[in-house]
Design a protein around this motif. Structure first.
Motif, PDB file in Angstrom:
ATOM      1  N   ASN A 198       3.572   4.155  -1.129  1.00 28.53           N
ATOM      2  CA  ASN A 198       3.810   4.720  -2.586  1.00 28.53           C
ATOM      3  C   ASN A 198       5.052   4.039  -3.289  1.00 28.53           C
ATOM      4  O   ASN A 198       5.752   3.896  -2.622  1.00 28.53           O
ATOM      5  CB  ASN A 198       4.092   6.143  -2.464  1.00 28.53           C
ATOM      6  CG  ASN A 198       4.447   6.660  -3.655  1.00 28.53           C
ATOM      7  OD1 ASN A 198       3.726   6.868  -4.824  1.00 28.53           O
ATOM      8  ND2 ASN A 198       5.922   6.977  -3.881  1.00 28.53           N
ATOM      9  N   GLY A 207      -6.014  14.855  -5.788  1.00 25.11           N
ATOM     10  CA  GLY A 207      -5.312  14.059  -6.460  1.00 25.11           C
ATOM     11  C   GLY A 207      -3.716  14.655  -6.813  1.00 25.11           C
ATOM     12  O   GLY A 207      -3.512  15.661  -6.326  1.00 25.11           O
ATOM     13  N   LYS A 256      -5.024   6.846   0.619  1.00 29.91           N
ATOM     14  CA  LYS A 256      -5.920   7.455  -0.490  1.00 29.91           C
ATOM     15  C   LYS A 256      -7.191   7.171  -0.103  1.00 29.91           C
ATOM     16  O   LYS A 256      -7.525   5.973   0.305  1.00 29.91           O
ATOM     17  CB  LYS A 256      -5.374   6.749  -1.778  1.00 29.91           C
ATOM     18  CG  LYS A 256      -3.923   7.096  -2.031  1.00 29.91           C
ATOM     19  CD  LYS A 256      -3.560   6.553  -3.684  1.00 29.91           C
ATOM     20  CE  LYS A 256      -2.181   6.556  -3.927  1.00 29.91           C
ATOM     21  NZ  LYS A 256      -1.835   5.877  -5.259  1.00 29.91           N
ATOM     22  N   SER A 257      -8.049   7.934  -0.751  1.00 33.42           N
ATOM     23  CA  SER A 257      -9.461   7.723  -0.532  1.00 33.42           C
ATOM     24  C   SER A 257      -9.765   6.776  -1.865  1.00 33.42           C
ATOM     25  O   SER A 257      -8.761   6.542  -2.876  1.00 33.42           O
ATOM     26  CB  SER A 257     -10.350   9.035  -1.030  1.00 33.42           C
ATOM     27  OG  SER A 257      -9.873   9.772  -1.837  1.00 33.42           O
ATOM     28  N   ASP A 258     -10.997   6.176  -2.024  1.00 39.70           N
ATOM     29  CA  ASP A 258     -11.394   5.158  -2.912  1.00 39.70           C
ATOM     30  C   ASP A 258     -11.080   5.849  -4.369  1.00 39.70           C
ATOM     31  O   ASP A 258     -10.750   5.013  -5.418  1.00 39.70           O
ATOM     32  CB  ASP A 258     -12.614   4.617  -2.776  1.00 39.70           C
ATOM     33  CG  ASP A 258     -12.853   3.509  -1.660  1.00 39.70           C
ATOM     34  OD1 ASP A 258     -11.823   3.224  -1.133  1.00 39.70           O
ATOM     35  OD2 ASP A 258     -14.064   3.609  -1.128  1.00 39.70           O
ATOM     36  N   ASP A 259     -11.519   7.189  -4.633  1.00 38.71           N
ATOM     37  CA  ASP A 259     -11.231   7.706  -6.023  1.00 38.71           C
ATOM     38  C   ASP A 259     -10.099   8.417  -6.228  1.00 38.71           C
ATOM     39  O   ASP A 259      -9.570   9.119  -7.085  1.00 38.71           O
ATOM     40  CB  ASP A 259     -12.482   8.972  -6.146  1.00 38.71           C
ATOM     41  CG  ASP A 259     -12.181  10.236  -5.100  1.00 38.71           C
ATOM     42  OD1 ASP A 259     -11.328  10.184  -4.342  1.00 38.71           O
ATOM     43  OD2 ASP A 259     -13.250  10.954  -4.920  1.00 38.71           O
ATOM     44  N   GLU A 260      -9.210   8.382  -5.040  1.00 33.70           N
ATOM     45  CA  GLU A 260      -7.849   8.669  -5.073  1.00 33.70           C
ATOM     46  C   GLU A 260      -7.652  10.177  -5.312  1.00 33.70           C
ATOM     47  O   GLU A 260      -6.619  10.991  -5.443  1.00 33.70           O
ATOM     48  CB  GLU A 260      -6.944   8.156  -6.290  1.00 33.70           C
ATOM     49  CG  GLU A 260      -6.977   6.729  -6.198  1.00 33.70           C
ATOM     50  CD  GLU A 260      -5.732   5.933  -6.804  1.00 33.70           C
ATOM     51  OE1 GLU A 260      -5.156   6.781  -7.797  1.00 33.70           O
ATOM     52  OE2 GLU A 260      -5.714   5.003  -6.755  1.00 33.70           O
ATOM     53  N   LYS A 261      -8.561  11.090  -4.855  1.00 29.75           N
ATOM     54  CA  LYS A 261      -8.646  12.477  -4.798  1.00 29.75           C
ATOM     55  C   LYS A 261      -7.816  12.971  -3.650  1.00 29.75           C
ATOM     56  O   LYS A 261      -7.025  13.802  -3.421  1.00 29.75           O
ATOM     57  CB  LYS A 261      -9.735  13.229  -5.165  1.00 29.75           C
ATOM     58  CG  LYS A 261     -10.322  13.104  -6.456  1.00 29.75           C
ATOM     59  CD  LYS A 261     -11.581  14.010  -6.547  1.00 29.75           C
ATOM     60  CE  LYS A 261     -12.196  14.358  -8.250  1.00 29.75           C
ATOM     61  NZ  LYS A 261     -13.430  15.034  -8.207  1.00 29.75           N
ATOM     62  N   GLN A 275      -5.401  12.300  -0.654  1.00 29.48           N
ATOM     63  CA  GLN A 275      -4.279  11.801  -0.398  1.00 29.48           C
ATOM     64  C   GLN A 275      -3.559  12.279   0.851  1.00 29.48           C
ATOM     65  O   GLN A 275      -3.345  13.543   0.815  1.00 29.48           O
ATOM     66  CB  GLN A 275      -3.457  11.437  -1.712  1.00 29.48           C
ATOM     67  CG  GLN A 275      -4.186  10.756  -2.773  1.00 29.48           C
ATOM     68  CD  GLN A 275      -3.197  10.273  -4.058  1.00 29.48           C
ATOM     69  OE1 GLN A 275      -2.188   9.983  -3.881  1.00 29.48           O
ATOM     70  NE2 GLN A 275      -3.793  10.213  -5.037  1.00 29.48           N
ATOM     71  N   THR A 298       0.688  -1.227  -0.024  1.00 30.61           N
ATOM     72  CA  THR A 298       0.189   0.132   0.146  1.00 30.61           C
ATOM     73  C   THR A 298       0.708   1.333  -0.050  1.00 30.61           C
ATOM     74  O   THR A 298       0.275   2.331  -0.285  1.00 30.61           O
ATOM     75  CB  THR A 298      -0.960  -0.077   1.320  1.00 30.61           C
ATOM     76  OG1 THR A 298      -0.213  -0.080   2.317  1.00 30.61           O
ATOM     77  CG2 THR A 298      -1.944  -1.075   1.248  1.00 30.61           C
TER      78      THR A 298
END
Length: 420
Positions: A29, A88, A63-68, A70, A27
């Motif tokens: 980066n 994002g 990260k959120s599910d929509d990856e906005k 972080q 998970t």
């Protein structure tokens, strides 16, 4: 508690490291061909992620599910949140990252100012119980040294998921009274969903507003075989959020109004000389503090005055930041002033800082800070004290951000923008 027993506490707090390492590998980066080829502009989250990945190869990105939404967190750098974004990789990076200090590549004997949007320190910085000065030393900058465990030493990563990271550090630190305090620190950083943000602040997030927020749960344990008392000295948990300033940024601090004899003065505003009147305004139970990174100043507020919330609005970055934290108006807080003759058991629960040039023209930042402290940790062996400190960033146009500020801070953003 002896050292053998403290190791047992350590084992309880720290899950098996192999499992944590596997989670981190999955998970955390990692640079991919895609993000290596893309060039991000300085000031964006993507730029800071690339930059910090070169300093710490095991960075953790929640990260959120929509990856906005972080958040960058680092075990190598004391479990700190370096920065975050609500939009994002191409969105603004909210935290202050000190590129100049990183690029020097040297260790500073006083403080290694890497930056960081949220970090855990220990107080008190100065005074009778200070853990930043050797016993008997004059409390001036030349003798000031940040404890290495919270300044430059790596922290253990005990577990990582896509939305949560837990860190652990064991340390021993001599205080100004000459006593060596054995301290275990546990810290958890958890990314919040949009629904959780709304529930915690009791607000609706309007359409057109993006948000990133996280909870930090911070705990210290007395690892000594003696009780921490006013005679031995003690510490507190001290949370500091370094955020990028701008010419238009303003910190907003609601407070409890009432009799000064009962609640104490509204704020201490002369830590680095009195904050000028054109930079600090008191208006109907709200303090406004200009945070442009051009004039060094700090204020503090006690636990009876604070409403356990503060904010910062930057109309240029279209960012509204809110911090919330635990405060106990009946508890004892530590004095952090650099003066061992001052009463050590009268201190602040909240602080706000604006960076600016020193007398010689040098500057660490610029940045602004929002800070909170726990009560004094008067603990028996094995006992613990916890402190929650939460950070919320909202981005969007002023007219859709303003209802959030009006609900949680009690003021419109138009008024904040025009206060100075």
């Amino acid at each position: 508690m002896n050292k053998i027993e403290l190791k047992q506490v350590y084992r309880i707090l720290l899950p098996v490291m192999i499992g944590g390492a596997i989670l981190l590998s999955c998970t955390g980066n990692r640079k991919t061909t895609e993000n290596m080829e893309k060039e991000y502009q300085k000031g964006t989250f993507g730029y800071d992620l690339e930059y910090l990945s070169e300093k710490d190869g095991e960075l953790i990105v929640l990260k959120s599910d929509d990856e906005k939404a972080q958040v960058i967190v680092s075990g190598k750098y004391q479990g700190k949140v370096f920065t975050s974004t609500a939009n994002g990789p191409e969105g603004n990076s909210h935290g202050f990252v000190n590129y100049n200090f990183f690029d020097k590549g040297v260790v500073d004997e006083h403080m290694n100012g890497f930056g960081g949007e949220d970090r855990l320190w220990l107080g008190p910085e100065g005074g009778k119980y200070s853990v930043y000065f050797e016993p008997g030393a004059e409390q001036v900058y030349d003798n000031w040294h940040t404890p290495k465990a919270i300044d430059i030493e790596e922290w253990q990563v005990s577990s990582v998921t896509a939305k949560e990271a837990v860190f652990f550090k064991q340390m021993e630190q001599k205080n100004y009274l000459g006593n060596i305090l054995s301290i275990a620190i546990e810290r958890k950083v958890s990314l919040l969903s949009s629904g959780e943000i709304g529930n915690k602040l009791q607000v609706e997030i309007p359409e057109g507003v993006n948000a990133v927020a996280y909870v930090t749960e911070n705990r210290i344990i007395n690892g000594n075989d003696f009780e921490w008392t006013p005679e031995t000295g003690t510490v507190c948990i001290w949370m500091l959020d370094m955020i990028n300033p701008s010419d238009a940024a303003v910190t907003v601090i609601p407070y409890n109004t009432g009799d000064e004899k009962e609640l104490g003065k509204v704020a201490t505003s002369d830590y680095f000389g009195e904050i000028p009147a054109d930079r600090l305004k008191d208006d109907n139970g709200i303090l406004f503090f200009k945070t442009d990174g051009k004039s060094r100043g700090k204020l503090g507020m006690n636990a009876k005055r604070t409403k356990s919330i503060a904010g910062n609005y930057d109309p240029l970055a279209k960012r509204l930041t809110i911090v919330t934290f635990n405060a106990d108006p009946e508890a004892t807080y530590l004095n952090q002033e650099w003066n061992p003759d001052k009463e050590p058991l009268v201190g602040d629960a909240l602080n706000a800082y604006n960076d600016g040039p020193l007398e010689d023209g040098t500057i660490m930042g610029p940045f602004l800070e929002l800070e909170s402290c726990s009560p004094a940790a008067f603990l028996k062996p094995g006992e613990s004290l916890s402190h929650k400190h939460n950070v919320f960033h909202f981005t969007g146009e002023e007219e859709i951000l303003s209802p959030i500020a009006e609900k949680v801070l009690g003021v419109s953003l138009e008024k904040v923008r025009n206060i100075f």
